[in-house]
Motif scaffolding. Sequence first.
Motif, PDB file in Angstrom:
ATOM      1  N   GLY A  98       0.494  -1.388   0.266  1.00  0.00           N
ATOM      2  CA  GLY A  98      -0.061  -0.186   0.608  1.00  0.00           C
ATOM      3  C   GLY A  98       0.660   1.165  -0.086  1.00  0.00           C
ATOM      4  O   GLY A  98       0.276   2.571  -1.254  1.00  0.00           O
ATOM      5  N   ARG A  99       2.162   1.585   0.416  1.00  0.00           N
ATOM      6  CA  ARG A  99       2.156   2.053   0.627  1.00  0.00           C
ATOM      7  C   ARG A  99       4.375   2.335   0.437  1.00  0.00           C
ATOM      8  O   ARG A  99       4.771   1.236   0.540  1.00  0.00           O
ATOM      9  CB  ARG A  99       2.625   3.102   2.520  1.00  0.00           C
ATOM     10  N   HIS A 100       5.063   3.357  -0.149  1.00  0.00           N
ATOM     11  CA  HIS A 100       6.593   3.155  -0.057  1.00  0.00           C
ATOM     12  C   HIS A 100       6.778   3.345   0.865  1.00  0.00           C
ATOM     13  O   HIS A 100       6.120   3.935   1.881  1.00  0.00           O
ATOM     14  CB  HIS A 100       6.693   4.636  -0.973  1.00  0.00           C
ATOM     15  N   ALA A 101       8.273   2.695   1.074  1.00  0.00           N
ATOM     16  CA  ALA A 101       9.050   2.618   2.255  1.00  0.00           C
ATOM     17  C   ALA A 101       9.387   3.979   2.842  1.00  0.00           C
ATOM     18  O   ALA A 101       9.400   5.120   1.587  1.00  0.00           O
ATOM     19  CB  ALA A 101      10.346   1.877   1.860  1.00  0.00           C
ATOM     20  N   THR A 102       9.798   4.775   4.019  1.00  0.00           N
ATOM     21  CA  THR A 102      10.197   5.322   4.312  1.00  0.00           C
ATOM     22  C   THR A 102      11.149   6.687   3.705  1.00  0.00           C
ATOM     23  O   THR A 102      12.194   4.886   3.542  1.00  0.00           O
ATOM     24  CB  THR A 102       9.351   5.685   5.589  1.00  0.00           C
ATOM     25  N   ILE A 103      11.357   7.278   3.204  1.00  0.00           N
ATOM     26  CA  ILE A 103      12.583   7.393   2.581  1.00  0.00           C
ATOM     27  C   ILE A 103      13.382   8.064   3.541  1.00  0.00           C
ATOM     28  O   ILE A 103      14.485   6.995   4.069  1.00  0.00           O
ATOM     29  CB  ILE A 103      12.434   8.642   1.565  1.00  0.00           C
ATOM     30  N   HIS A 104      13.565   9.267   4.577  1.00  0.00           N
ATOM     31  CA  HIS A 104      14.046   9.743   5.271  1.00  0.00           C
ATOM     32  C   HIS A 104      13.567  11.132   5.994  1.00  0.00           C
ATOM     33  O   HIS A 104      12.902  11.865   5.148  1.00  0.00           O
ATOM     34  CB  HIS A 104      15.221  10.336   4.247  1.00  0.00           C
ATOM     35  N   GLY A 105      13.988  11.174   6.799  1.00  0.00           N
ATOM     36  CA  GLY A 105      13.337  12.494   8.068  1.00  0.00           C
ATOM     37  C   GLY A 105      11.667  12.924   7.586  1.00  0.00           C
ATOM     38  O   GLY A 105      11.408  13.923   7.327  1.00  0.00           O
ATOM     39  N   GLY A 106      10.765  11.944   7.296  1.00  0.00           N
ATOM     40  CA  GLY A 106       9.991  12.355   7.261  1.00  0.00           C
ATOM     41  C   GLY A 106       9.575  13.031   6.048  1.00  0.00           C
ATOM     42  O   GLY A 106       8.236  13.532   5.658  1.00  0.00           O
ATOM     43  N   GLN A 107      10.727  12.545   4.627  1.00  0.00           N
ATOM     44  CA  GLN A 107       9.948  12.932   3.634  1.00  0.00           C
ATOM     45  C   GLN A 107       8.447  12.226   3.328  1.00  0.00           C
ATOM     46  O   GLN A 107       7.770  10.618   3.837  1.00  0.00           O
ATOM     47  CB  GLN A 107      10.740  12.332   2.471  1.00  0.00           C
ATOM     48  N   PRO A 108       7.440  13.029   2.925  1.00  0.00           N
ATOM     49  CA  PRO A 108       6.138  12.250   1.765  1.00  0.00           C
ATOM     50  C   PRO A 108       6.444  10.902   1.682  1.00  0.00           C
ATOM     51  O   PRO A 108       6.955  10.768   0.286  1.00  0.00           O
ATOM     52  CB  PRO A 108       5.032  12.956   0.973  1.00  0.00           C
ATOM     53  N   ASP A 109       5.598   9.724   2.100  1.00  0.00           N
ATOM     54  CA  ASP A 109       5.743   8.939   1.049  1.00  0.00           C
ATOM     55  C   ASP A 109       4.672   9.095   0.250  1.00  0.00           C
ATOM     56  O   ASP A 109       4.345   9.953  -0.244  1.00  0.00           O
ATOM     57  CB  ASP A 109       5.460   7.961   2.156  1.00  0.00           C
ATOM     58  N   CYS A 110       4.213   7.835  -0.687  1.00  0.00           N
ATOM     59  CA  CYS A 110       3.374   7.709  -1.821  1.00  0.00           C
ATOM     60  C   CYS A 110       2.540   6.390  -1.701  1.00  0.00           C
ATOM     61  O   CYS A 110       3.316   5.534  -1.679  1.00  0.00           O
ATOM     62  CB  CYS A 110       3.917   7.939  -3.029  1.00  0.00           C
ATOM     63  N   ALA A 111       1.302   6.071  -2.795  1.00  0.00           N
ATOM     64  CA  ALA A 111       1.137   4.680  -2.704  1.00  0.00           C
ATOM     65  C   ALA A 111       2.211   3.883  -3.245  1.00  0.00           C
ATOM     66  O   ALA A 111       2.713   4.303  -4.105  1.00  0.00           O
ATOM     67  CB  ALA A 111       0.239   5.057  -3.482  1.00  0.00           C
ATOM     68  N   ASN A 112       1.931   3.199  -3.112  1.00  0.00           N
ATOM     69  CA  ASN A 112       3.005   1.846  -3.767  1.00  0.00           C
ATOM     70  C   ASN A 112       2.268   0.388  -3.669  1.00  0.00           C
ATOM     71  O   ASN A 112       2.148   0.029  -2.113  1.00  0.00           O
ATOM     72  CB  ASN A 112       4.918   1.736  -2.866  1.00  0.00           C
ATOM     73  N   LEU A 113       2.192   0.034  -5.159  1.00  0.00           N
ATOM     74  CA  LEU A 113       2.278  -1.597  -4.170  1.00  0.00           C
ATOM     75  C   LEU A 113       2.728  -2.959  -4.606  1.00  0.00           C
ATOM     76  O   LEU A 113       3.067  -2.328  -6.397  1.00  0.00           O
ATOM     77  CB  LEU A 113       1.005  -1.837  -5.068  1.00  0.00           C
ATOM     78  N   ASP A 126       8.761  -0.744  -4.329  1.00  0.00           N
ATOM     79  CA  ASP A 126      10.002   0.207  -3.420  1.00  0.00           C
ATOM     80  C   ASP A 126       9.457  -0.052  -1.749  1.00  0.00           C
ATOM     81  O   ASP A 126       8.529   0.923  -1.349  1.00  0.00           O
ATOM     82  CB  ASP A 126       9.822   1.956  -3.517  1.00  0.00           C
ATOM     83  N   SER A 127       9.096  -1.357  -1.299  1.00  0.00           N
ATOM     84  CA  SER A 127       8.875  -1.906  -0.096  1.00  0.00           C
ATOM     85  C   SER A 127       9.022  -2.829  -0.277  1.00  0.00           C
ATOM     86  O   SER A 127       9.838  -3.443  -1.072  1.00  0.00           O
ATOM     87  CB  SER A 127       7.271  -1.270   0.136  1.00  0.00           C
ATOM     88  N   LEU A 128       9.076  -2.900   1.521  1.00  0.00           N
ATOM     89  CA  LEU A 128       9.896  -4.882   1.807  1.00  0.00           C
ATOM     90  C   LEU A 128       8.229  -5.321   2.338  1.00  0.00           C
ATOM     91  O   LEU A 128       8.536  -5.487   3.431  1.00  0.00           O
ATOM     92  CB  LEU A 128      10.963  -4.121   2.961  1.00  0.00           C
ATOM     93  N   HIS A 129       7.339  -4.544   1.578  1.00  0.00           N
ATOM     94  CA  HIS A 129       5.834  -5.703   2.138  1.00  0.00           C
ATOM     95  C   HIS A 129       6.383  -7.539   2.263  1.00  0.00           C
ATOM     96  O   HIS A 129       6.587  -7.333   1.411  1.00  0.00           O
ATOM     97  CB  HIS A 129       4.508  -4.858   1.595  1.00  0.00           C
ATOM     98  N   ARG A 130       6.101  -8.085   3.144  1.00  0.00           N
ATOM     99  CA  ARG A 130       5.998  -9.442   2.878  1.00  0.00           C
ATOM    100  C   ARG A 130       4.605  -9.573   2.248  1.00  0.00           C
ATOM    101  O   ARG A 130       3.807  -9.085   2.727  1.00  0.00           O
ATOM    102  CB  ARG A 130       5.968 -10.309   4.043  1.00  0.00           C
ATOM    103  N   PRO A 131       4.413 -10.647   1.135  1.00  0.00           N
ATOM    104  CA  PRO A 131       3.549 -11.164   0.839  1.00  0.00           C
ATOM    105  C   PRO A 131       3.082 -12.016   2.267  1.00  0.00           C
ATOM    106  O   PRO A 131       3.905 -12.998   3.106  1.00  0.00           O
ATOM    107  CB  PRO A 131       4.182 -12.525  -0.166  1.00  0.00           C
ATOM    108  N   ASP A 132       1.556 -12.224   2.156  1.00  0.00           N
ATOM    109  CA  ASP A 132       1.034 -13.206   2.844  1.00  0.00           C
ATOM    110  C   ASP A 132       0.897 -14.440   2.702  1.00  0.00           C
ATOM    111  O   ASP A 132      -0.134 -15.417   2.793  1.00  0.00           O
ATOM    112  CB  ASP A 132      -0.720 -13.166   3.343  1.00  0.00           C
ATOM    113  N   ARG A 133       1.687 -14.772   1.322  1.00  0.00           N
ATOM    114  CA  ARG A 133       1.016 -16.720   1.291  1.00  0.00           C
ATOM    115  C   ARG A 133       3.080 -16.906  -0.162  1.00  0.00           C
ATOM    116  O   ARG A 133       3.723 -15.797   0.278  1.00  0.00           O
ATOM    117  CB  ARG A 133       0.383 -16.745   0.052  1.00  0.00           C
TER     118      ARG A 133
END
Length: 200
Positions: A98-113, A126-133
């Motif tokens: 759902g979201r982009h990984a945090t970049i630095h210092g509270g920089q705004p993130d964006c939608a990421n799938l 650009d995330s380390l979201h673990r799949p649920d399977r």
Amino acid sequence: MRITKFTHSCVRLEHDGGVLVIDPGTWSEPRALAGADAVLVTHEHTDHVDVLRLAGLGVPVFAPQGAVLPDLAPLSVTRVGAGERFTAAGLTVTALGGRHATIHGGQPDCANLGYLVGDAVYHPGDSLHRPDRPVETLLVPAQASWLKLTEAIDFAGAVGAERVFPIHDAQLNERGLTSVNGWFAETVPGYRHLAPGESA
């Protein structure tokens, strides 16, 4: 399924005559899109999406709800949300995260799938979201301003895929790439580096 890696995070998947391309950004080769039937965009950053190139391609493009794509050219986009399943280029795709990984210092993130394609290949964007399977093949980000190598290695280990290929690596010079590949190869079973244009 044939997987071809292109520069940075761009990957081409071919299966039963269908061609699906993920994240053809401004750094990736135009030939990655030759004969493409559909395109998946993980998020709005230009290293992952070249809007002008996609507008000229004229194939279905899927992107996250909330992604802000530049209004540089007419581009028909199907918006998808986390948890949705849909078909692209004849392959079943599940959107995760759902979201982009945090970049630095509270920089705004964006939608990421992240996209799980054919219940087999997982591209997290650009995330380390673990799949649920379980997944057979993981495309793991190797280097980024939002990423430490140890986080990427831990992510790959936690996912536990049979095959692991690096993506998001265009900012690494030859020496850096050798170091990153060495660490992954020593710690992640099934790891293999694919050079741009190489297939597995």
